[in-house]
Each structure stands twice: as structure tokens, then as C-alpha cells.
Design a protein around this motif. Structure first.
Motif, PDB file in Angstrom:
ATOM      1  N   ALA A  14       0.829  -1.206   0.000  1.00 30.34           N
ATOM      2  CA  ALA A  14       0.000   0.000   0.000  1.00 30.34           C
ATOM      3  C   ALA A  14       0.864   1.256   0.000  1.00 30.34           C
ATOM      4  N   GLY A  15       1.937   1.246   0.770  1.00 34.86           N
ATOM      5  CA  GLY A  15       2.824   2.402   0.807  1.00 34.86           C
ATOM      6  C   GLY A  15       3.505   2.645  -0.522  1.00 34.86           C
ATOM      7  N   ALA A  16       3.935   1.559  -1.173  1.00 38.58           N
ATOM      8  CA  ALA A  16       4.596   1.692  -2.475  1.00 38.58           C
ATOM      9  C   ALA A  16       3.633   2.235  -3.525  1.00 38.58           C
ATOM     10  N   VAL A  17       2.433   1.679  -3.567  1.00 38.05           N
ATOM     11  CA  VAL A  17       1.458   2.102  -4.572  1.00 38.05           C
ATOM     12  C   VAL A  17       1.030   3.550  -4.340  1.00 38.05           C
ATOM     13  N   ALA A  18       0.832   3.938  -3.081  1.00 37.32           N
ATOM     14  CA  ALA A  18       0.440   5.320  -2.780  1.00 37.32           C
ATOM     15  C   ALA A  18       1.506   6.308  -3.248  1.00 37.32           C
ATOM     16  N   PRO A  22       0.751   8.465  -8.266  1.00 40.85           N
ATOM     17  CA  PRO A  22       0.658   9.811  -8.847  1.00 40.85           C
ATOM     18  C   PRO A  22       1.671  10.089  -9.955  1.00 40.85           C
ATOM     19  N   VAL A  23       2.690   9.250 -10.126  1.00 39.92           N
ATOM     20  CA  VAL A  23       3.729   9.545 -11.124  1.00 39.92           C
ATOM     21  C   VAL A  23       3.770   8.489 -12.222  1.00 39.92           C
ATOM     22  N   THR A  24       2.662   7.783 -12.444  1.00 39.74           N
ATOM     23  CA  THR A  24       2.654   6.753 -13.486  1.00 39.74           C
ATOM     24  C   THR A  24       2.722   7.346 -14.888  1.00 39.74           C
ATOM     25  N   GLY A  25       2.470   8.622 -15.011  1.00 39.95           N
ATOM     26  CA  GLY A  25       2.554   9.245 -16.318  1.00 39.95           C
ATOM     27  C   GLY A  25       3.967   9.592 -16.744  1.00 39.95           C
ATOM     28  N   ARG A  26       4.931   9.389 -15.877  1.00 46.47           N
ATOM     29  CA  ARG A  26       6.322   9.686 -16.216  1.00 46.47           C
ATOM     30  C   ARG A  26       6.974   8.503 -16.936  1.00 46.47           C
ATOM     31  N   ASP A  27       8.171   8.745 -17.457  1.00 47.31           N
ATOM     32  CA  ASP A  27       8.872   7.725 -18.254  1.00 47.31           C
ATOM     33  C   ASP A  27       9.622   6.770 -17.323  1.00 47.31           C
ATOM     34  N   TRP A  28       8.976   5.689 -16.950  1.00 47.63           N
ATOM     35  CA  TRP A  28       9.625   4.700 -16.092  1.00 47.63           C
ATOM     36  C   TRP A  28      10.627   3.856 -16.876  1.00 47.63           C
ATOM     37  N   THR A  77       0.560  -2.878 -21.470  1.00 44.93           N
ATOM     38  CA  THR A  77       0.280  -2.537 -20.072  1.00 44.93           C
ATOM     39  C   THR A  77       1.062  -1.291 -19.672  1.00 44.93           C
ATOM     40  N   GLY A  78       0.369  -0.299 -19.167  1.00 40.67           N
ATOM     41  CA  GLY A  78       1.017   0.928 -18.726  1.00 40.67           C
ATOM     42  C   GLY A  78       1.517   0.815 -17.300  1.00 40.67           C
ATOM     43  N   ASN A  79       2.113   1.885 -16.826  1.00 40.41           N
ATOM     44  CA  ASN A  79       2.638   1.892 -15.460  1.00 40.41           C
ATOM     45  C   ASN A  79       1.533   1.717 -14.430  1.00 40.41           C
ATOM     46  N   ASP A  80       0.358   2.278 -14.690  1.00 41.84           N
ATOM     47  CA  ASP A  80      -0.775   2.064 -13.780  1.00 41.84           C
ATOM     48  C   ASP A  80      -1.121   0.589 -13.690  1.00 41.84           C
ATOM     49  N   GLY A  81      -1.067  -0.088 -14.821  1.00 38.58           N
ATOM     50  CA  GLY A  81      -1.367  -1.516 -14.835  1.00 38.58           C
ATOM     51  C   GLY A  81      -0.349  -2.325 -14.051  1.00 38.58           C
ATOM     52  N   VAL A  82       0.912  -1.925 -14.140  1.00 37.70           N
ATOM     53  CA  VAL A  82       1.943  -2.619 -13.359  1.00 37.70           C
ATOM     54  C   VAL A  82       1.654  -2.484 -11.869  1.00 37.70           C
ATOM     55  N   LEU A  83       1.238  -1.302 -11.434  1.00 41.82           N
ATOM     56  CA  LEU A  83       0.891  -1.129 -10.020  1.00 41.82           C
ATOM     57  C   LEU A  83      -0.323  -1.968  -9.645  1.00 41.82           C
ATOM     58  N   ASP A  84      -1.266  -2.105 -10.574  1.00 39.28           N
ATOM     59  CA  ASP A  84      -2.411  -2.992 -10.314  1.00 39.28           C
ATOM     60  C   ASP A  84      -1.935  -4.426 -10.073  1.00 39.28           C
ATOM     61  N   VAL A  85      -0.951  -4.853 -10.861  1.00 40.27           N
ATOM     62  CA  VAL A  85      -0.427  -6.211 -10.706  1.00 40.27           C
ATOM     63  C   VAL A  85       0.305  -6.346  -9.377  1.00 40.27           C
ATOM     64  N   ILE A  86       1.060  -5.322  -8.982  1.00 40.17           N
ATOM     65  CA  ILE A  86       1.739  -5.365  -7.685  1.00 40.17           C
ATOM     66  C   ILE A  86       0.716  -5.469  -6.560  1.00 40.17           C
ATOM     67  N   GLU A  87      -0.362  -4.707  -6.643  1.00 40.92           N
ATOM     68  CA  GLU A  87      -1.410  -4.811  -5.617  1.00 40.92           C
ATOM     69  C   GLU A  87      -2.008  -6.216  -5.582  1.00 40.92           C
ATOM     70  N   THR A  88      -2.234  -6.786  -6.745  1.00 35.24           N
ATOM     71  CA  THR A  88      -2.848  -8.119  -6.824  1.00 35.24           C
ATOM     72  C   THR A  88      -1.909  -9.192  -6.299  1.00 35.24           C
ATOM     73  N   LEU A 139      13.217   8.420  -9.713  1.00 41.17           N
ATOM     74  CA  LEU A 139      12.226   9.430 -10.098  1.00 41.17           C
ATOM     75  C   LEU A 139      12.303  10.693  -9.254  1.00 41.17           C
ATOM     76  N   GLY A 140      13.228  10.719  -8.302  1.00 41.36           N
ATOM     77  CA  GLY A 140      13.390  11.910  -7.470  1.00 41.36           C
ATOM     78  C   GLY A 140      12.297  12.090  -6.439  1.00 41.36           C
ATOM     79  N   LEU A 141      11.783  10.984  -5.888  1.00 35.84           N
ATOM     80  CA  LEU A 141      10.709  11.035  -4.895  1.00 35.84           C
ATOM     81  C   LEU A 141      11.258  10.739  -3.503  1.00 35.84           C
TER      82      LEU A 141
END
Length: 364
Positions: A14-18, A22-28, A77-88, A139-141
Motif C-alpha cells: 500500500a505504501g509503495a502504490v500510494a 501519482p507519477v505513473t505518467g512519467r517515463d519509467w 500494459t502501462g505503469n498504472d497496470g503494473v501497479l495494479d499487478v503489484i497490488e494483486t 524518479l526523485g521522490l
């Protein structure tokens, strides 16, 4: 100490996904993940792969190797989708950990070729925390998980790492990702699941620092004890082990073991070493049993197995045990396990003339 289980896996994910949602639109894909050679995207996919692999090991009760499967993202699969897989996959690991009986162990190669549910949960949490740090750095976070979660990881699978004032900085150092002012940087690292030694009707299960803290404080250490356990000697041994852990001198395989019955998973006593072998290759052993478990041969079986394990190691030349002169039952245990009595002056502990010294030497 906090138990390591499904709640901790969910907290880490949960901490990782949170942080990353917000930065899934960046170039991972085009951004390197911290000190790794991987991209942020590759690192995130790796996290998902580890979480499902650990769930698969536990669910499939794998005993000799990894279950031969991998996870692959659908094309596009976009970066948002990868986070969905991590949650799953995180949810799958958390659920599997909760559903797995405590005594189940499954294959993991390092260092003793198996881990229990707590070990797989701790490994999953470590992967999430460490690689979220890598991605965040790329990503500088700013990222910092809770100190309690980091301490939970350290006390479960990093027993060889001296604890520090800041658990997160200590975990980063322990995984080769950070510097501490009083320690040399690490160029290679491993976690350390507890050692389990089979002993006939018993298994000797290595006590982690997390379990030792609980035992010293009057708890069960996470074990299901028979009536009267754990006995005073086990609690005292846990305290001795923690002193070594806090000083950074603890070697997990030379620590404390809880004796657990194979037929019902209940703990009946404790056994272990007073520390690693000395310069001459001598190590001292000690043990106790709950009163309800005495007179059944458990201590002899356990001591024989532990002695065979220790004497098979090149660094060990002899084992030593100090037994009260009035404790004829314990004298019988060490004798049946192959130990012979030595002169009092050879004993390292008989300073008041109230103990006999016993020794078992390697035959190589």
C-alpha cells in the motif's frame, strides 16, 4: 516485536502504490532505478514477479526448487497496470501467508534452502521496500516506510545485522543501498532465514531476534508451547542471544533453537549454543525442556541431531556441555548423545565446583 505476516505485506504494498500512483505518467522505462542497472519499469515488474513467486512457493509447498512459472505483463500494459499487478500479487502473498500453517516450510535457496510463512512474508516486504526505494530514487521522490515495519524485517531475516538507531537507514545499508557512519559499505548482501534441523520426532527451529525479544519479555516467541513452556532456561538463552545481536556479533546458526514436535507442532523446550566456536573450534551447548516433556527422550534426540550438525562443520573441533552435579537426568542426556566427562580443570564454566564438564569431539 511485531509479528511478520499478511498485514505487513499489505502495508508495504500500500505504501509503495500510494507513492508511485501519482507519477505513473512519467517515463519509467527510460529512467534508471537508483543504483540498479534496471529501469524503474523493469524494477516494478520484478517486484510483482517476486511477490507471486513467494506466494507460489508457499501455496505449492515446493521443497526442492522454485515452482517453474513467471509473470508476464500483457502487451501495452502501462505503469498504472503494473501497479495494479503489484497490488494483486501482494494480496495473493498476504492471503497465502495467512492461510499457511506455521510449521510449513517451502524452498528458498538462501541460506538453508527453506523458509516458513514469516520468512516469505519478510522477503516479500524487503523486495517491496528496497525496490520502491530504487524507483523513488530514480524518479526523485522522497520515500520512507515506517520504522516499525523496517525493524520487523530486520529482526526476522537480517539477524546477522547489528541494529541501529534508524531501522530504515539500517535496512538500506543491509541491502547495499545506503551508508552508515560507523559501518563499511556493502558490495554484496543476503538475508538470512532461520535454520531448521530435523531430529527424529522433533525439529530444531532457529530463533529469530524477533522471537527472542518476545521470549525474553515473557511471550511465546510465536511458538505453540505445551503446558509449562517455555522454561526459564529458554528465556535466559534468548536474552543471551539478544545481547550478541545488539552487539553485532550474533551468528544465527550458533544461536538458540526451539524444539518442536513433528506430530502436533507444539514446542517442548529449547537448545542451542552459547555462541560461535572459539579459536580452537570449541562450542558450548545448553538445553532445557518443559517439565511435561521430560523423560521421553526428546532432549537426547535433539542434542544428538544438533551435535551431528555442528561437528560436520570444518570450523568445529569439539562441543562442550556443563551439567549440574545434582542433575543426573541431564547427565544421562549428554552421555547418551555421545559426550564424555572431562576433568574439572578443562571445564570453562565450573568455577564453583558444582558442575561437571562433558565433551564430544569431532572424529575427522
Amino acid at each position: 516485536m511485531t509479528n511478520m505476516g499478511g498485514d505487513q505485506v499489505e502495508e508495504a504494498v500500500a505504501g509503495a502504490v500510494a507513492l508511485l500512483r501519482p507519477v505513473t505518467g512519467r517515463d519509467w522505462e527510460g529512467t534508471k532505478a537508483g543504483r540498479l542497472e534496471w529501469s524503474c519499469r523493469r524494477t516494478a515488474e520484478h517486484v510483482a514477479g517476486d511477490l507471486i513467486a513467494y506466494a507460489g512457493q508457499l501455496a505449492g509447498r515446493a521443497t526442492t526448487e522454485y515452482v517453474p512459472f513467471d509473470i508476464v505483463m500483457d502487451e501495452g500494459t502501462g505503469n498504472d497496470g503494473v501497479l495494479d499487478v503489484i497490488e494483486t500479487t501482494g494480496a495473493l502473498l498476504a492471503t497465502t501467508v495467512r492461510a499457511t500453517p506455521r510449521e510449513v516450510r517451502a524452498f528458498h535457496p538462501y541460506p538453508f534452502r527453506s523458509a516458513n510463512r514469516e520468512g516469505f512474508a519478510a522477503m516479500g516486504v524487503t523486495e517491496v521496500l528496497a525496490h520502491t526505494h530504487d524507483i523513488a530514487e530514480g524518479l526523485g521522490l522522497a520515500y520512507e516506510p515506517s520504522a516499525e515495519l523496517c525493524e520487523c524485517v530486520l529482526t526476522h531475516i537480517f539477524p546477522h545485522v547489528r541494529p541501529g538507531a534508524d531501522p530504515w537507514r539500517t535496512l538500506l545499508w543491509a541491502t547495499g543501498r545506503g551508508d552508515l557512519p560507523d559501518r563499511a559499505p556493502l558490495t554484496g548482501w543476503r538475508w538470512n532465514n532461520n535454520l531448521v534441523i530435523p531430529a527424529g520426532r522433533l525439529t530444531l527451529q532457529g530463533v529469530t531476534p524477533a522471537a527472542a525479544f518476545d521470549l525474553r519479555a515473557g511471550g511465546t516467541g510465536g511458538f505453540d508451547w505445551i503446558e509449562g513452556g517455555p522454561y526459564d532456561g529458554t528465556r535466559a538463552a534468548a536474552g543471551m542471544m539478544l545481547k550478541a545481536y545488539e552487539q553485532g556479533t550474533h551468528r544465527p546458526e550458533w544461536g538458540v533453537f526451539v524444539l518442536v514436535r513433528e506430530d502436533d507442532g507444539r514446542a517442548v523446550g529449547g537448545m542451542g549454543f552459547h555462541g560461535a566456536p572459539d579459536e580452537e573450534g570449541r562450542a558450548e551447548v545448553g538445553y532445557d525442556l518443559a517439565e511435561a516433556a521430560r523423560g521421553r527422550g526428546y532432549a537426547t534426540e535433539a542434542l544428538s541431531a544438533l551435535s551431528a550438525w555442528a561437528l560436520a562443520r570444518d570450523e568445529v573441533t569439539a562441543l562442550f556441555a556443563a551439567v549440574d552435579r545434582t542433575n543426573t537426568a541431564s547427565q544421562g542426556v549428554v552421555t547418551r548423545a555421545g559426550f564424555t566427562r572431562v576433568d574439572c580443570e578443562e571445564s570453562t564454566r565450573d568455577r564453583d565446583g558444582e558442575q561437571y564438564g562433558y565433551e564430544l569431539r569431532a572424529t575427522r
